[in-house]
Design an enzyme around this catalytic site. Sequence first.
Site, PDB file in Angstrom:
ATOM      1  N   LEU A  24      -7.047  66.421  48.737  1.00  0.00           N
ATOM      2  CA  LEU A  24      -7.760  65.204  48.956  1.00  0.00           C
ATOM      3  C   LEU A  24      -7.031  64.139  48.199  1.00  0.00           C
ATOM      4  O   LEU A  24      -7.607  63.106  47.872  1.00  0.00           O
ATOM      5  CB  LEU A  24      -9.140  65.295  48.235  1.00  0.00           C
ATOM      6  CG  LEU A  24     -10.326  66.155  49.436  1.00  0.00           C
ATOM      7  CD1 LEU A  24     -11.625  66.087  48.534  1.00  0.00           C
ATOM      8  CD2 LEU A  24     -10.439  65.293  50.669  1.00  0.00           C
ATOM      9  N   SER A  25      -5.969  64.258  47.560  1.00  0.00           N
ATOM     10  CA  SER A  25      -5.064  63.314  46.860  1.00  0.00           C
ATOM     11  C   SER A  25      -4.923  62.281  47.583  1.00  0.00           C
ATOM     12  O   SER A  25      -5.013  61.127  47.221  1.00  0.00           O
ATOM     13  CB  SER A  25      -3.971  64.018  46.211  1.00  0.00           C
ATOM     14  OG  SER A  25      -4.117  65.006  45.513  1.00  0.00           O
ATOM     15  N   THR A  76       1.364  70.269  43.480  1.00  0.00           N
ATOM     16  CA  THR A  76       0.240  71.192  43.364  1.00  0.00           C
ATOM     17  C   THR A  76       1.013  72.625  43.471  1.00  0.00           C
ATOM     18  O   THR A  76       2.241  72.698  43.572  1.00  0.00           O
ATOM     19  CB  THR A  76      -0.909  70.994  44.216  1.00  0.00           C
ATOM     20  OG1 THR A  76      -1.868  71.683  43.904  1.00  0.00           O
ATOM     21  CG2 THR A  76      -0.560  70.977  45.584  1.00  0.00           C
ATOM     22  N   LYS A  80       4.106  73.693  40.225  1.00  0.00           N
ATOM     23  CA  LYS A  80       3.750  73.083  38.872  1.00  0.00           C
ATOM     24  C   LYS A  80       4.623  73.583  37.780  1.00  0.00           C
ATOM     25  O   LYS A  80       4.960  72.679  36.748  1.00  0.00           O
ATOM     26  CB  LYS A  80       2.086  73.243  38.435  1.00  0.00           C
ATOM     27  CG  LYS A  80       1.405  72.347  39.504  1.00  0.00           C
ATOM     28  CD  LYS A  80       0.053  72.452  38.893  1.00  0.00           C
ATOM     29  CE  LYS A  80      -1.168  71.641  39.731  1.00  0.00           C
ATOM     30  NZ  LYS A  80      -2.274  71.366  39.049  1.00  0.00           N
ATOM     31  N   ASN A 101       2.072  68.186  37.098  1.00  0.00           N
ATOM     32  CA  ASN A 101       1.450  67.979  38.194  1.00  0.00           C
ATOM     33  C   ASN A 101       1.729  66.442  38.702  1.00  0.00           C
ATOM     34  O   ASN A 101       1.284  66.045  39.816  1.00  0.00           O
ATOM     35  CB  ASN A 101       0.144  67.959  38.101  1.00  0.00           C
ATOM     36  CG  ASN A 101      -0.680  66.853  37.481  1.00  0.00           C
ATOM     37  OD1 ASN A 101      -0.250  66.292  36.504  1.00  0.00           O
ATOM     38  ND2 ASN A 101      -1.894  66.447  38.072  1.00  0.00           N
ATOM     39  N   ASP A 121      -3.398  66.855  34.648  1.00  0.00           N
ATOM     40  CA  ASP A 121      -4.365  67.820  34.909  1.00  0.00           C
ATOM     41  C   ASP A 121      -5.388  67.807  33.406  1.00  0.00           C
ATOM     42  O   ASP A 121      -6.541  67.955  33.778  1.00  0.00           O
ATOM     43  CB  ASP A 121      -3.798  69.139  35.047  1.00  0.00           C
ATOM     44  CG  ASP A 121      -3.384  69.186  36.740  1.00  0.00           C
ATOM     45  OD1 ASP A 121      -4.131  68.509  37.420  1.00  0.00           O
ATOM     46  OD2 ASP A 121      -2.722  70.299  37.190  1.00  0.00           O
TER      47      ASP A 121
END
Length: 315
Positions: A24-25, A76, A80, A101, A121
Amino acid sequence: MTTPGSGDSVRRAAVIGLPVAHSLSPVLHRAAYRMLGLEGWMYDLWEVNPEHLPAILAEVAAPSTTEPAWAGLSVTMPHKQTVLPMLDAVDPLATVAGAVNTVVAQRAGTGRALLTGFNTDVAGIVGALREAAPADADDGTAAGGGARALVLGSGATACSALAALAEIGATDLVVAARRHAGPGRAAAAAHRMGLDVTLLTWNPGDAKSDQTVAEACARADIVVSTLPAGAADMLVEPLAAALDPRGAARAIMLDVVYASWPTPLAATWMATGRHAVPGWLMLLHQAVPQVALMTGLTPPIAPMREALENAVADR
């Protein structure tokens, strides 16, 4: 060296991972661009196999020509940690956590960009936990101070969770890692941070091992599950048996899964009056500094939250 958002240039960004279709970024970043007046800025989803990561980074860093220059990447899993040695520079927090991230492309004019790795994060986890803390918590425990905390998992997000828990003042830290991966990465991150961490090697599906981890969860004031969807389901039954309603009002769980909420683990946790928050809240709080790093502008959180909540409701 100019910041990505300087001037009126149109830029592009993307989230990379494998898989990445669920992310959903784009909802968050596109909402931020609209509110910041960054017309023409683009944010995409890129499914990137590990072997293609160096080529993607080379494209992001390449001198800009007629195409919109890259502002950066959201990173993601599974990239990472593997991206770290491929960057020109890494922020100290990302170095100590052992996880990136966010990659920001900084360039002078139209030349090759300097790729710098950051970790937002940690800010995302801190923000989610603090937002979830009960309003009447006046002794600091629910917000982290002096709390007993347990992290499920040992990957990149688990390492960030340790840094976040240390930031909010948790003092009794436990990491429960599945046997196939082991706690090594989280142990290494804890060592870099100077944290004293208790390590549990968990064999999912083994009744005794499941019970040990479930009882450790039940004793915790804060649980952060960094496991993928379904991976913690075998803890549901032993956790239900281990949870004591006493002291439940100040206990918090953050489950990084944000689809099909609540997860079975979170539903079991909440059944005794404990607080639980989904991964989308962490995603929101990490996206605000991520957008700021890529654009040079601080976005308002309210429109991003609204866009994200609508997207979650539509799924």
